[in-house]
Design a protein around this motif. Sequence first.
Motif, PDB file in Angstrom:
ATOM      1  N   GLY A 171      46.746  43.255  36.271  1.00 59.41           N
ATOM      2  CA  GLY A 171      46.623  44.028  37.505  1.00 59.41           C
ATOM      3  C   GLY A 171      46.086  45.435  37.339  1.00 59.41           C
ATOM      4  O   GLY A 171      45.989  46.182  38.318  1.00 59.41           O
ATOM      5  N   THR A 172      45.731  45.826  36.131  1.00 54.71           N
ATOM      6  CA  THR A 172      45.235  47.190  35.959  1.00 54.71           C
ATOM      7  C   THR A 172      43.742  47.286  36.198  1.00 54.71           C
ATOM      8  O   THR A 172      43.225  48.320  36.587  1.00 54.71           O
ATOM      9  N   VAL A 173      43.024  46.187  35.942  1.00 54.23           N
ATOM     10  CA  VAL A 173      41.566  46.195  36.107  1.00 54.23           C
ATOM     11  C   VAL A 173      41.186  45.210  37.214  1.00 54.23           C
ATOM     12  O   VAL A 173      41.741  44.117  37.295  1.00 54.23           O
ATOM     13  N   THR A 174      40.278  45.627  38.071  1.00 53.19           N
ATOM     14  CA  THR A 174      39.701  44.705  39.054  1.00 53.19           C
ATOM     15  C   THR A 174      38.231  44.561  38.706  1.00 53.19           C
ATOM     16  O   THR A 174      37.540  45.566  38.520  1.00 53.19           O
ATOM     17  N   THR A 175      37.763  43.324  38.606  1.00 49.04           N
ATOM     18  CA  THR A 175      36.347  43.152  38.277  1.00 49.04           C
ATOM     19  C   THR A 175      35.556  42.843  39.543  1.00 49.04           C
ATOM     20  O   THR A 175      36.024  42.143  40.432  1.00 49.04           O
ATOM     21  N   HIS A 176      34.363  43.403  39.603  1.00 50.33           N
ATOM     22  CA  HIS A 176      33.443  43.124  40.709  1.00 50.33           C
ATOM     23  C   HIS A 176      32.168  42.590  40.078  1.00 50.33           C
ATOM     24  O   HIS A 176      31.327  43.360  39.624  1.00 50.33           O
ATOM     25  N   THR A 177      32.061  41.285  40.027  1.00 54.97           N
ATOM     26  CA  THR A 177      30.864  40.705  39.430  1.00 54.97           C
ATOM     27  C   THR A 177      29.791  40.559  40.506  1.00 54.97           C
ATOM     28  O   THR A 177      30.085  40.627  41.692  1.00 54.97           O
ATOM     29  N   ARG A 178      28.556  40.325  40.054  1.00 54.57           N
ATOM     30  CA  ARG A 178      27.408  40.262  40.975  1.00 54.57           C
ATOM     31  C   ARG A 178      27.400  41.459  41.923  1.00 54.57           C
ATOM     32  O   ARG A 178      27.211  41.324  43.131  1.00 54.57           O
ATOM     33  N   HIS A 179      27.672  42.617  41.364  1.00 49.88           N
ATOM     34  CA  HIS A 179      27.586  43.869  42.101  1.00 49.88           C
ATOM     35  C   HIS A 179      26.685  44.802  41.309  1.00 49.88           C
ATOM     36  O   HIS A 179      26.852  44.939  40.101  1.00 49.88           O
ATOM     37  N   GLU A 180      25.760  45.420  41.997  1.00 46.97           N
ATOM     38  CA  GLU A 180      24.830  46.292  41.304  1.00 46.97           C
ATOM     39  C   GLU A 180      24.976  47.715  41.828  1.00 46.97           C
ATOM     40  O   GLU A 180      24.932  47.949  43.040  1.00 46.97           O
ATOM     41  N   MET A 181      25.149  48.652  40.891  1.00 48.27           N
ATOM     42  CA  MET A 181      25.262  50.053  41.301  1.00 48.27           C
ATOM     43  C   MET A 181      23.892  50.561  41.728  1.00 48.27           C
ATOM     44  O   MET A 181      22.925  50.461  40.989  1.00 48.27           O
ATOM     45  N   LEU A 182      23.842  51.136  42.907  1.00 49.41           N
ATOM     46  CA  LEU A 182      22.553  51.618  43.408  1.00 49.41           C
ATOM     47  C   LEU A 182      22.540  53.122  43.656  1.00 49.41           C
ATOM     48  O   LEU A 182      21.497  53.696  43.939  1.00 49.41           O
ATOM     49  N   GLU A 183      23.681  53.766  43.594  1.00 48.26           N
ATOM     50  CA  GLU A 183      23.685  55.217  43.779  1.00 48.26           C
ATOM     51  C   GLU A 183      24.972  55.817  43.221  1.00 48.26           C
ATOM     52  O   GLU A 183      26.011  55.157  43.186  1.00 48.26           O
ATOM     53  N   LEU A 184      24.826  57.049  42.765  1.00 54.68           N
ATOM     54  CA  LEU A 184      25.990  57.799  42.300  1.00 54.68           C
ATOM     55  C   LEU A 184      26.326  58.812  43.388  1.00 54.68           C
ATOM     56  O   LEU A 184      25.434  59.423  43.974  1.00 54.68           O
ATOM     57  N   VAL A 185      27.606  58.985  43.652  1.00 53.94           N
ATOM     58  CA  VAL A 185      28.008  59.985  44.642  1.00 53.94           C
ATOM     59  C   VAL A 185      28.441  61.237  43.887  1.00 53.94           C
ATOM     60  O   VAL A 185      29.361  61.194  43.064  1.00 53.94           O
ATOM     61  N   VAL A 186      27.739  62.322  44.142  1.00 50.24           N
ATOM     62  CA  VAL A 186      28.032  63.578  43.453  1.00 50.24           C
ATOM     63  C   VAL A 186      28.304  64.659  44.500  1.00 50.24           C
ATOM     64  O   VAL A 186      27.557  64.777  45.470  1.00 50.24           O
ATOM     65  N   VAL A 187      29.388  65.390  44.309  1.00 51.62           N
ATOM     66  CA  VAL A 187      29.678  66.512  45.197  1.00 51.62           C
ATOM     67  C   VAL A 187      29.854  67.761  44.337  1.00 51.62           C
ATOM     68  O   VAL A 187      30.714  67.778  43.443  1.00 51.62           O
ATOM     69  N   ASP A 188      29.047  68.753  44.561  1.00 54.87           N
ATOM     70  CA  ASP A 188      29.102  70.010  43.804  1.00 54.87           C
ATOM     71  C   ASP A 188      29.108  69.771  42.293  1.00 54.87           C
ATOM     72  O   ASP A 188      29.929  70.342  41.566  1.00 54.87           O
ATOM     73  N   GLY A 189      28.248  68.919  41.832  1.00 56.32           N
ATOM     74  CA  GLY A 189      28.133  68.694  40.394  1.00 56.32           C
ATOM     75  C   GLY A 189      29.249  67.852  39.796  1.00 56.32           C
ATOM     76  O   GLY A 189      29.387  67.787  38.576  1.00 56.32           O
ATOM     77  N   VAL A 190      30.062  67.222  40.649  1.00 57.93           N
ATOM     78  CA  VAL A 190      31.144  66.372  40.142  1.00 57.93           C
ATOM     79  C   VAL A 190      30.942  64.941  40.647  1.00 57.93           C
ATOM     80  O   VAL A 190      30.723  64.731  41.847  1.00 57.93           O
ATOM     81  N   ALA A 191      31.001  63.962  39.728  1.00 58.27           N
ATOM     82  CA  ALA A 191      30.832  62.562  40.113  1.00 58.27           C
ATOM     83  C   ALA A 191      32.090  62.080  40.824  1.00 58.27           C
ATOM     84  O   ALA A 191      33.200  62.253  40.328  1.00 58.27           O
ATOM     85  N   LYS A 192      31.891  61.471  41.997  1.00 62.47           N
ATOM     86  CA  LYS A 192      33.041  61.053  42.812  1.00 62.47           C
ATOM     87  C   LYS A 192      33.117  59.546  42.996  1.00 62.47           C
ATOM     88  O   LYS A 192      34.147  59.030  43.430  1.00 62.47           O
ATOM     89  N   GLY A 193      32.020  58.877  42.756  1.00 59.18           N
ATOM     90  CA  GLY A 193      32.062  57.432  42.981  1.00 59.18           C
ATOM     91  C   GLY A 193      30.677  56.851  42.966  1.00 59.18           C
ATOM     92  O   GLY A 193      29.703  57.512  42.600  1.00 59.18           O
ATOM     93  N   ILE A 194      30.594  55.604  43.371  1.00 56.40           N
ATOM     94  CA  ILE A 194      29.300  54.919  43.323  1.00 56.40           C
ATOM     95  C   ILE A 194      29.095  54.104  44.602  1.00 56.40           C
ATOM     96  O   ILE A 194      30.049  53.756  45.296  1.00 56.40           O
ATOM     97  N   ILE A 195      27.838  53.827  44.880  1.00 59.59           N
ATOM     98  CA  ILE A 195      27.486  52.904  45.952  1.00 59.59           C
ATOM     99  C   ILE A 195      26.956  51.651  45.275  1.00 59.59           C
ATOM    100  O   ILE A 195      26.103  51.739  44.385  1.00 59.59           O
ATOM    101  N   VAL A 196      27.479  50.501  45.656  1.00 55.97           N
ATOM    102  CA  VAL A 196      27.027  49.260  45.035  1.00 55.97           C
ATOM    103  C   VAL A 196      26.589  48.277  46.110  1.00 55.97           C
ATOM    104  O   VAL A 196      26.976  48.388  47.276  1.00 55.97           O
ATOM    105  N   ARG A 197      25.785  47.329  45.686  1.00 58.96           N
ATOM    106  CA  ARG A 197      25.404  46.249  46.592  1.00 58.96           C
ATOM    107  C   ARG A 197      26.034  44.963  46.083  1.00 58.96           C
ATOM    108  O   ARG A 197      25.911  44.629  44.905  1.00 58.96           O
ATOM    109  N   ASP A 198      26.745  44.285  46.972  1.00 60.30           N
ATOM    110  CA  ASP A 198      27.258  42.963  46.656  1.00 60.30           C
ATOM    111  C   ASP A 198      26.040  42.040  46.674  1.00 60.30           C
ATOM    112  O   ASP A 198      25.431  41.819  47.724  1.00 60.30           O
ATOM    113  N   MET A 199      25.685  41.507  45.511  1.00 65.03           N
ATOM    114  CA  MET A 199      24.418  40.791  45.395  1.00 65.03           C
ATOM    115  C   MET A 199      24.460  39.424  46.064  1.00 65.03           C
ATOM    116  O   MET A 199      23.431  38.769  46.189  1.00 65.03           O
TER     117      MET A 199
END
Lengths: 663, 236, 247
Positions: free
Chosen positions: A202-230
């Motif tokens: 329960g510590t890891v959740t896998t998201h297969t067939r997902h492709e990262m398409l963007e990084l979310v950055v706020v004031d020079g700090v990475a906050k998350g990602i945008i992915v597409r469910d393929m």
Amino acid sequence: MTESTTTRVSDAADYFTLGDAIADTKAPHDVSVPQMWEERKAHANLVNPANRRKIKVIMVGTGLAGASAAATLGEAGYHVESFCYQDSPRRAHSIAAQGGINAAKNYRNDGDSVYRLFYDTVKGGDFRSRESNSWRLAEVSASIIDQCVAQGVPFAREYGGLLDNRSFGGVQVSRTFYARGQTGQQLLIGAYQALERQVAAGTVTTHTRHEMLELVVVDGVAKGIIVRDMVTGEIETHLGDAVVLATGGYGNVYFLSTNAMGCNVTAAWRAHRKGAYMGNPCYTQIHPTCIPVSGENQSKLTLMSESLRNDGRIWVPKKKEDCAKDPRDIPEEDRDYYLERIYPAFGNLVPRDIASRQAKYMCDDGRGVGPEVDGVRRGVYLDFADAIDRLGLEAVKTKYGNLFDMYKQITAENPYELPMRVYPAVHYVMGGLWVDYDLESNVSGLFVAGEANFSDQGANRLGASALMQGLADGYFVLPYTIANYLAHPAERIDESHPAVVEAKQAVEERINHFLTVNGTRSVDSYHKELGHLMWEYCGMERSKEGLTHAIESIRELKADFWKNVKVLGTADTLNQSLERAGRVADFLELGELMCIDALNRRESAGGHFRAESQTPDGEAERIDEEFAYVAAWEWGGEDGHTPVLHQEALSYEAIEMKARSYK
Amino acid sequence: MTCVATPTLVKGSRSTRSTIALKILMAVTGLVFIGYVLLHMYGNLKVFAGQEAFDEYAHHLRTFGEPMLPYGGLLWVIRAVLLLSVIGHAYSAFALWSRASKARTHKYVMMKAVTATLSSRMMRWGGVALLLFVVFHLLHLTTHTINVNGDPGSPYERLVSSFQPGQWWVAVIYLLAMLALAMHLRHGVFSVSQTLGYSNNARSRARANFAGVFLAVVIAGGFALVPLSILFGIVD
Amino acid sequence: MKIKLKIWRQPNAGTKGAMHDYDLAEVSEDMSFLEMLDLLNENLNEQGEDPVAFDSDCREGICGTCSLMINGQAHGPDVATTCQLHMRSFKDGDTITVEPWRAEAFPVLKDLIVDRSAFDRIIQSGGFISANTGSAPEANNLPVEKAKADRAFDVATCIGCGACVAACPNGSASLFVGAKITHLGELPQGQPERDMRVVDMVAQADYEGFGGCTNIGECTAACPKEIPQDVISQLNKDLRTAMKHGH
């Protein structure tokens, strides 16, 4: 152009802007190199076990680095969200590594040590790697073997039940652990199983067939990602306390490479466009022993493990007129075992860049073998006849059987009877996102591990060191350094934050664009053309003229791509052309930067060979006074803006910087 | 946010509730049948020793274990074990059959069998055929319900009169059943070894395969000798 | 050479599919089967028709991504993955039928692509040795008999492609599960969890909807890594042992 060495204008002066110098600030420079890692660990911040499950780490990629890091962070109790484009984490391309993994265990009592492995790595990398990182890599190498054995990785063993070793190119000790010709597979399955164990926990959740398409950055700090469910095409947002990119290398910019079809630069490139520096993008490793290209429609190249050079002998005919003959009819005295001749000390075991370049020279000289493709025979023999005489057929079968079978399957030739034909192919990139000692990029909270970072390998990587680096980063480095960051994480944002909205919108607009261009050319045709340019001008040998031509051609190709690409189907389904379009768009931008980096680096170092910089006898000539730095490129902006070069000076205290010679 | 992977992992799993437990049930009950048909076949061969010996053997089966067991007691014990085995064997067969058909509801347009033996592919229908044969066989020679011939007091006579050339079709039914039995045994014996875990290397697997062929030939062949010998007048 | 293709087309999981016919010319013998499909897709793209979706990644026979039922055989006529199958295995004028893996546990996502995440969940249920990073003893502390290490390796070469399931008339995953059980069961490190591993993995495979094994051997014949049927017997043995131990 001025010729004074210190102020010489860069060959690429028209293509970039020089920015401020940068430096790694995380390695504790008040202690000597061998003490650095202990010191760093001793003073890094820790996260209380009870707090860890509230901390979310986004892990992109499930190869050796990504899977091992996700598993280890999961075991520690962090909440990990793991992403991969493949249908299962187990399919990441680390699985294809054949030869082995280095570790300074000194089980052979042949004088190996952490220092030796460090020395070989830095020397092999032609003094273009960061000393502190390379030392740490060598230092943790032994623990990797312990960890993998405990997981049940079935390494080759001797009759006494202890682990077996073999030697690899570029070194004089036997320190490579292996599992027949499938070491990468076995190590990845080990890491994958550890990862899946954490999924169950329960510590890891896998998201297969997902492709990262963007990084979310706020004031020079990475906050998350945008992915597409393929599968569904849904654009999802995942926010967390840190983002780790373990997304592998970008060798597919050459179209034909030993990478998997899906390997791409998109995750790293999106991060680059959001501010992360790209380190030494032109450092590409060309692997000397791949199966030669056979035709126009070829989609990928297959590597034959470097371990074959342990027992196989490389040669071409001395006389051009012998090239079309059956190799068995060419007498011994008419064969040129050129590596043994030129490099008597290392012979067939010279580092990859040297073996590759020499093969190119032999073929350029008209002494290549195999079928003519575009009027040139591009292949050299890798001959096991002597090994079969010396060791016996059975012993050769045991050691290399699966590789021989693979060769036969692809070429329909029997390597037990005929020498194999091999030719260099793009295999690995030493370049990648710039990181500090903590594997953190210049974007705070964005960590980069494995081949995706600009790495500990310098300008050339030694055989059996990629697996070592991936697992070192994932099991033993990142878990410590990321904890230091996570002890005081930046504030989280939610999905309504303007940065998220904007990133998501950008992704959707790009997808819409591809689907509405309605052009005439397929995505693959652009990819092939780009690959051809890159291989021709930014491959084994690079020149000012060629690189300049390549940059201009890539720019034209890119402009045409955006106007004329043809992508069918819709965004809300599984759409493989659409996936490829996004990747090729990023490859086009990367290719340009690689050429600019190569053009600027007017020296030959490791895998980067500039025609203008060679010794009188044709060996690579490094120019330390000008280029002993890491080129960290900052994204300059869309067309019309040039990238900004930040230099990180390289200095060496634990090893003396000297010309690399394998003669 | 959607999580695609890991919808569910089974909790509280038990070995006894697995498909392999069903297979073990099938293997063990199969072993009971193998033992039974081997002995049955051996007993049948008594027919070659003549009427007296055969009838004596049949009678002895009923008095076996007296006075500890009542008359015919052993047979009833055997019948009970066999009945339970049939239930177990058929239950596991039908349960696995149903699982298999649910495991692939959409059939291939084209599917080739590469190594599967004919006998391995005939297990299910062959099993059904054998079950129907057993019913016929019981009605024929145990309860004397159908095809009543000869003196009910002499099993030998009943047997011999059943397989006379005049009613060759009875012999044909038995011979076809023996063919089905041979095929069922050929794969069944190997399968028992696989399922019980005795063929986990290449050599033992080859042995299990041989045992399958051997027992199939010996048992089905031994059984078939009787109707054939009667049909061709060797025994009368 | 010229070939005719009959290919399963299905827009998505929820829509019905059907076989479609295609003609393809200029196929060379040196192409891999997937490069032949690449060529078909380039043509389809040209004609404005949706390309055929199929899975592939490493294209060197090790990642296990590619699949395809080719002329009724998983991965086609050779003992290799589809990506290693070359067109020299076919003749000019051949008709080739291409279908996705068929199993309820492997639902079709589009055309020839199926969802094999059931295999991941089987591994999650117990296909590992619990060894937290950092807790490992020195690697050579525990010698492993070479024969056992070799056997563990041989069966650990499973690539999780699913051909065994696809070829099995019962849609059983026994070869896949057996390979992992044997790999970890041969090693001393795998002993502490051996009983629970087999019980949990088999339970998960059952739950996913894979069929039971009838020992006919089609899985082994289809396996590109030639995992032997031995591992299924080993799997059964381990389960029986676990049963004896009361699990």
